[in-house]
Design a protein around this motif. Structure first.
Motif, PDB file in Angstrom:
ATOM      1  N   ASN A 118       0.936  -1.205  -0.045  1.00  0.00           N
ATOM      2  CA  ASN A 118      -0.160  -0.085   0.210  1.00  0.00           C
ATOM      3  C   ASN A 118       0.870   1.280  -0.053  1.00  0.00           C
ATOM      4  OD1 ASN A 118       0.772  -0.843   2.757  1.00  0.00           O
ATOM      5  ND2 ASN A 118      -0.805   0.080   3.691  1.00  0.00           N
ATOM      6  N   TYR A 119       2.129   1.410   0.799  1.00  0.00           N
ATOM      7  CA  TYR A 119       2.828   2.498   0.712  1.00  0.00           C
ATOM      8  C   TYR A 119       3.609   2.512  -0.564  1.00  0.00           C
ATOM      9  CZ  TYR A 119       2.242   3.598   5.679  1.00  0.00           C
ATOM     10  OH  TYR A 119       1.605   3.845   6.974  1.00  0.00           O
ATOM     11  N   LYS A 120       3.965   1.398  -1.273  1.00  0.00           N
ATOM     12  CA  LYS A 120       4.622   1.371  -2.505  1.00  0.00           C
ATOM     13  C   LYS A 120       3.824   1.909  -3.557  1.00  0.00           C
ATOM     14  CE  LYS A 120       7.280  -1.583  -5.537  1.00  0.00           C
ATOM     15  NZ  LYS A 120       7.539  -2.855  -5.994  1.00  0.00           N
ATOM     16  N   LYS A 121       2.584   1.820  -3.572  1.00  0.00           N
ATOM     17  CA  LYS A 121       1.514   2.297  -4.546  1.00  0.00           C
ATOM     18  C   LYS A 121       1.259   3.831  -4.232  1.00  0.00           C
ATOM     19  CE  LYS A 121      -1.544   2.158  -7.726  1.00  0.00           C
ATOM     20  NZ  LYS A 121      -1.029   2.217  -9.178  1.00  0.00           N
ATOM     21  N   ALA A 122       1.330   4.019  -3.220  1.00  0.00           N
ATOM     22  CA  ALA A 122       1.089   5.277  -2.763  1.00  0.00           C
ATOM     23  C   ALA A 122       2.221   6.517  -3.166  1.00  0.00           C
ATOM     24  CB  ALA A 122       0.806   5.727  -0.987  1.00  0.00           C
ATOM     25  N   GLY A 123       3.386   5.759  -2.938  1.00  0.00           N
ATOM     26  CA  GLY A 123       4.551   6.230  -3.243  1.00  0.00           C
ATOM     27  C   GLY A 123       4.784   6.645  -4.602  1.00  0.00           C
ATOM     28  N   GLU A 124       4.364   5.584  -5.642  1.00  0.00           N
ATOM     29  CA  GLU A 124       4.390   5.807  -7.014  1.00  0.00           C
ATOM     30  C   GLU A 124       3.335   6.771  -7.452  1.00  0.00           C
ATOM     31  OE1 GLU A 124       3.201   1.930  -8.330  1.00  0.00           O
ATOM     32  OE2 GLU A 124       5.257   1.195  -8.029  1.00  0.00           O
ATOM     33  N   LEU A 125       2.185   6.934  -6.728  1.00  0.00           N
ATOM     34  CA  LEU A 125       1.146   7.932  -7.010  1.00  0.00           C
ATOM     35  C   LEU A 125       1.798   9.303  -6.750  1.00  0.00           C
ATOM     36  CD1 LEU A 125      -2.272   6.266  -5.786  1.00  0.00           C
ATOM     37  CD2 LEU A 125      -1.509   6.599  -8.141  1.00  0.00           C
ATOM     38  N   LEU A 126       2.392   9.342  -5.658  1.00  0.00           N
ATOM     39  CA  LEU A 126       3.012  10.666  -5.257  1.00  0.00           C
ATOM     40  C   LEU A 126       3.877  11.205  -6.288  1.00  0.00           C
ATOM     41  CD1 LEU A 126       2.979  12.629  -2.806  1.00  0.00           C
ATOM     42  CD2 LEU A 126       4.846  11.594  -1.937  1.00  0.00           C
ATOM     43  N   MET A 127       4.823  10.109  -6.786  1.00  0.00           N
ATOM     44  CA  MET A 127       5.815  10.701  -7.803  1.00  0.00           C
ATOM     45  C   MET A 127       5.327  10.949  -9.031  1.00  0.00           C
ATOM     46  SD  MET A 127       9.218   8.008  -7.067  1.00  0.00           S
ATOM     47  CE  MET A 127       9.875   8.529  -8.379  1.00  0.00           C
ATOM     48  N   GLU A 128       4.113  10.455  -9.440  1.00  0.00           N
ATOM     49  CA  GLU A 128       3.330  11.073 -10.576  1.00  0.00           C
ATOM     50  C   GLU A 128       2.838  12.470 -10.534  1.00  0.00           C
ATOM     51  OE1 GLU A 128       0.122   8.146 -11.670  1.00  0.00           O
ATOM     52  OE2 GLU A 128       1.338   6.503 -11.607  1.00  0.00           O
ATOM     53  N   LYS A 129       2.441  12.693  -9.250  1.00  0.00           N
ATOM     54  CA  LYS A 129       1.886  14.054  -9.056  1.00  0.00           C
ATOM     55  C   LYS A 129       2.965  15.138  -9.069  1.00  0.00           C
ATOM     56  CE  LYS A 129      -1.221  16.921  -6.160  1.00  0.00           C
ATOM     57  NZ  LYS A 129      -2.110  17.114  -5.221  1.00  0.00           N
ATOM     58  N   ARG A 130       3.772  14.824  -8.088  1.00  0.00           N
ATOM     59  CA  ARG A 130       5.037  15.646  -7.674  1.00  0.00           C
ATOM     60  C   ARG A 130       6.286  15.147  -8.365  1.00  0.00           C
ATOM     61  NH1 ARG A 130       2.789  19.569  -4.031  1.00  0.00           N
ATOM     62  NH2 ARG A 130       1.076  18.811  -2.864  1.00  0.00           N
ATOM     63  N   LYS A 131       6.490  16.215  -9.578  1.00  0.00           N
ATOM     64  CA  LYS A 131       7.640  15.499 -10.226  1.00  0.00           C
ATOM     65  C   LYS A 131       8.892  15.921  -9.743  1.00  0.00           C
ATOM     66  CE  LYS A 131       4.573  14.368 -13.322  1.00  0.00           C
ATOM     67  NZ  LYS A 131       4.398  12.922 -13.713  1.00  0.00           N
ATOM     68  N   SER A 132       9.288  16.590  -8.745  1.00  0.00           N
ATOM     69  CA  SER A 132      10.550  17.169  -8.379  1.00  0.00           C
ATOM     70  C   SER A 132      10.661  16.326  -7.033  1.00  0.00           C
ATOM     71  CB  SER A 132      10.420  18.494  -8.090  1.00  0.00           C
ATOM     72  OG  SER A 132       9.630  18.909  -7.337  1.00  0.00           O
TER      73      SER A 132
END
Length: 559
Positions: A118-132
């Motif tokens: 669940n954290y791994k998926k959340a991390g991927e979503l975060l990197m998709e939104k926050r590009k930096s």
């Protein structure tokens, strides 16, 4: 506090409950804010890691701690009750995203969590939104998973089972423990930051104390005691003198795991930011394991496969490769790795973290660093790069390449572990108990904020001041119910003076029948033991729980 009271003298008026919960509490909050203000002021120049760690409190609520780390220390932000969304990756993403927004997207370089799905998926979503920014899994957690997987191998499992038998026997019987202290002169147990680090550090301690342990079990004090004739004593002595299976399996275990425990010391030490060393430490770890087995591939391939599986699939990130490239201790070493993934990771990291107008400046300045031009080639720089912390070295000698310097310090100042969250502190539990559940949310958060940040400050100072011979991953104490102390059999074995051992299941007056029925009698199974020392009927003995008793116990426990 008592010294201060004594200095005041007679007539001191203690604060009222109202004063404690209003202006005094607020003064403590203000003092704590001042304590962490200096760290917060440095966030913009260094960049930060947002650390997140989930845990369950005594009321089975799923709580998430949010902390912020940079080279100047770790600051606790808040605790969020995530009981309703802990399994939902989208909800966790929303929580992480909101905290990033609160801190500032331009300040957060990475978000570190454990590597649950669940954290791994959340991390991927975060990197998709926050590009930096980057999401990275907790390195300490990944290494502990490697140790756990390695511990399942037959030889290591055999060594751990028997070592636990020795530890349980010694620590659960007062007379035996007293005799052990006389012969060993030091503690057998070495509690560490993680469960499997504790296991392998203790295994190392058992090996170091091999000779005193054998002397103890051949001594006249032991031979003249009642324990020498009891089943447990005979069984443990048999393990201690076993030169054919037990001690070789201990040696194999140490050859396999000691290099990994050394990596755990790097990522969990906090003397200096670990990001600069993690990639090189993992490479060196594998080479040490191969060397321990005389570079015979058949002997170490299984271990390498376990490490590679976690490293390649879960742990390794562009940030690790970039930090390796920017750390002169590795980059200028004659044994530097030139694996293509290192430079690829560097340029991918630059693509993500560096703005367009700065990118080409950094790219051109990399040659000065690579070929030791300007200040990099100065005598002071060349004499100190192996001794100084990399981020400090860049601060001293990177002035001629300011853009590259700022980028390097931002990367090399990162942590790669969420261990600062310290889930076992249970700070929240100390504040919000059943007796104090009328605390307002605001007051409760203030109390946790004060307690958590003060302990973080103390922990940072303590680890920064560790002496060279002190181990950063060794804990101050071990829990009384730890598997290396708790009596695995649950039997009430009496010492020679009639006292029940600390791990015994001594029945207290007024204990309910349902609580007694919950007790388990489990003996560690060892395939090498003789049948007469390990009868099959003693391997596992359980009683069924009764639903009515469950209800009775739950009602009793609530009261």
């Amino acid at each position: 506090m008592l010294r201060s009271v004594g200095n005041y003298g007679r007539g001191l008026k203690p604060p009222t409950m109202y004063e404690l919960r209003t202006w005094i509490l607020q003064e403590e909050v203000n003092t704590t804010k001042a304590l962490v203000a200096g760290i917060k002021d440095s966030w913009k120049s260094t960049g930060v890691s947002l650390l997140s760690d989930g845990w369950s409190d005594m009321r089975n609520r799923s709580l998430i701690n949010f902390l912020v780390n940079n080279p100047h220390g770790t600051v606790f932000l808040k605790t969020v009750d995530a009981s309703e969304c802990i399994k939902n990756a989208d909800k966790i993403f929303e929580l992480l995203d909101a905290v990033v927004e609160e801190i500032g997207e331009d300040i957060v370089v990475q978000v570190v969590t454990d590597n649950a799905s669940n954290y791994k998926k959340a991390g991927e979503l975060l990197m998709e939104k926050r590009k930096s920014l980057y999401w990275t899994p907790c390195a300490a957690h990944c290494i502990d998973l490697m140790l756990e997987k390695i511990a399942e191998l037959t030889q290591l499992k055999r060594a751990l089972i028997k070592a636990k038998k020795i530890s349980n026997f010694i620590y659960n019987h007062q007379w035996v423990l007293s005799l052990a202290q006389k012969f060993l002169k030091k503690d057998l147990l070495r509690p560490a930051a993680t469960r499997f680090a504790t296991a392998f550090l203790t295994l190392e301690s058992v090996y170091e104390l091999k000779e005193p342990l054998q002397q103890m079990f051949f001594s006249s004090e032991w031979n003249g005691s009642a324990w020498a004739k009891k089943r447990d004593g005979i069984e443990v002595k048999k393990i201690i003198i076993d030169e054919k299976i037990f001690w070789p399996s201990v040696v194999y275990s140490l050859k396999t795991t000691k290099p990994l425990v050394e990596v755990l010391r790097v990522v969990d030490g906090e003397r200096s930011p670990a990001m600069a060393f993690i990639y090189g430490a993992m490479d060196e770890c594998k080479e040490k394991i191969a060397s321990n087995f005389d570079n015979k591939k058949d002997s170490y391939k299984e271990i390498w496969d376990i490490i590679d599986e976690k490293w390649q699939n879960q742990m390794h990130r562009d940030l690790h490769a970039t930090a390796y490239y920017l750390n002169p201790q590795f980059r200028w070493s004659p044994n530097v790795s030139n694996h293509p993934e290192i430079k690829l990771g560097l340029y991918r990291c630059m693509d993500r973290l560096v703005k367009n107008e700065v990118y080409m400046k950094i790219e051109s300045q990399l040659d000065d660093y690579k070929y030791k031009k300007g200040l990099f080639g100065h005598r002071a720089s060349l004499n100190s790069y192996m001794k100084r912390v990399p981020i400090t070295w860049w601060d001293n000698y990177g002035d001629e390449v300011p853009e590259l310097k700022a980028f390097a310090m931002k990367i090399l100042g990162l942590t790669c572990s969420a261990s600062a969250c310290e889930r076992n502190w249970s700070t929240f539990n100390q504040v919000h108990t059943k007796r104090r559940n009328r605390l307002s949310t605001d007051r409760m958060n203030k109390l946790v904020y004060v307690m958590y940040n003060r302990r973080l400050k103390q922990k940072f100072i303590k680890k920064a001041n560790l002496k060279d011979d002190e181990d950063p991953i060794v804990a101050d104490e071990i829990l009384s119910d730890d598997e290396w102390i708790a009596n695995s059999s649950g039997d009430e074995d009496e010492d020679e003076d009639g006292m029940v051992g600390v791990g015994g299941s001594n029945e207290e007056e007024g204990e309910s029948s349902s609580r007694r029925k919950r007790k388990r009698v489990i003996t560690l199974v060892d395939e090498d033991d003789d049948d007469d020392l390990n009868p099959p009927y003693e391997n596992l003995e359980e009683e069924e729980d009764d639903d009515d008793d469950d209800a009775e116990w739950n009602e009793y426990h609530d009261i």
